[in-house]
Design an enzyme around this catalytic site. Sequence first.
Site: not given
Length: 330
Positions: A21, A203
């Site tokens: 991420d 997402e």
Amino acid sequence: MNQHNFRVTDYNKPFILQRADPYMYKHTDGTYYFTASVPEYDRIVLRGAKTIKGLKQAEEHVLWRKHEEGEQSIHIWAPELHYLYGEWYIYYAAGDAADIWKIRPYVLHCKGQNPLEDEWEELGMMQAADDDEFSFHAFSLDATVFENKGEYYWIWAEKTGVGKQISNLYIARLEAPNKLATVQVLLTTPDYAWEREGFWVNEGPAILKHEGRIYLTFSASATGSCYCMGMLYADEEEDLLDPHVWTKVKVPVLATDEEKGIYGPGHNSFVKAEDDMTDLCVYHARQYDEIEGDSLYDPNRHAMIMQVQYNEDGFPVFEYGDTSKTDCIL
């Protein structure tokens, strides 16, 4: 391919190891900052440097650690550093050790102007607008923020439904760094097969601006080799809270490439190179597809970088490049 016998290619050499991420930010003074999820999911880290290359070896500062129990005691995920209204903030997701999938978005605030050295304080969970009865009541994570026409907008993922649930992306306007001004608006839900492998997921939103358009990339499906990137776009002059002004690309814009040894690319961020012109996509991926156990707990999602190209219509094109050539523009 697994973690013991994967191939290193000219395309899959990590920028920073075991940092999923990845979020990179270039401040107004030219300083680059980098944060990401660590494999232990137990803390928020940050490094800074005058150059992108410098981030690779820069000292990693621990800004905050998880609580021992209760809220924010497990699954510390996807931090993002933002400079809003003249101050530093970090958005991140966290769970409760007693209910590990009770993931919610939280906010940290820096008490000074040096995000590496100054003290950070908790502002608690992100607050919904006063008349919003829906936001942050279920699994919610991966928030990002961007500015357009003098307004800040907040985009995040939140699950809905029963059973395995569906992860959608929502948008709202900001009232303050830790509170929304408007009720959530649904931007995208998993419509296509490539968004529904393992789990139905949208997402990891990220914003890229180019020639009057706002591009919103996102990640889809489960976190193994099926993980990939999709994209929406809208004209910057439109009402961005109107879902009808956003167009969704029907195919993934970045996906696994077995020949190049890149598996499950996604959860990216965008940053300008040092020339302030070249757009870079910072994303995570693995170098293999055979994962032992739950892919969420495999530590080898590495941060990687690619240069964003644009086609004749001005749309971004995401293509894996030789990492030695990418190094030349960093």
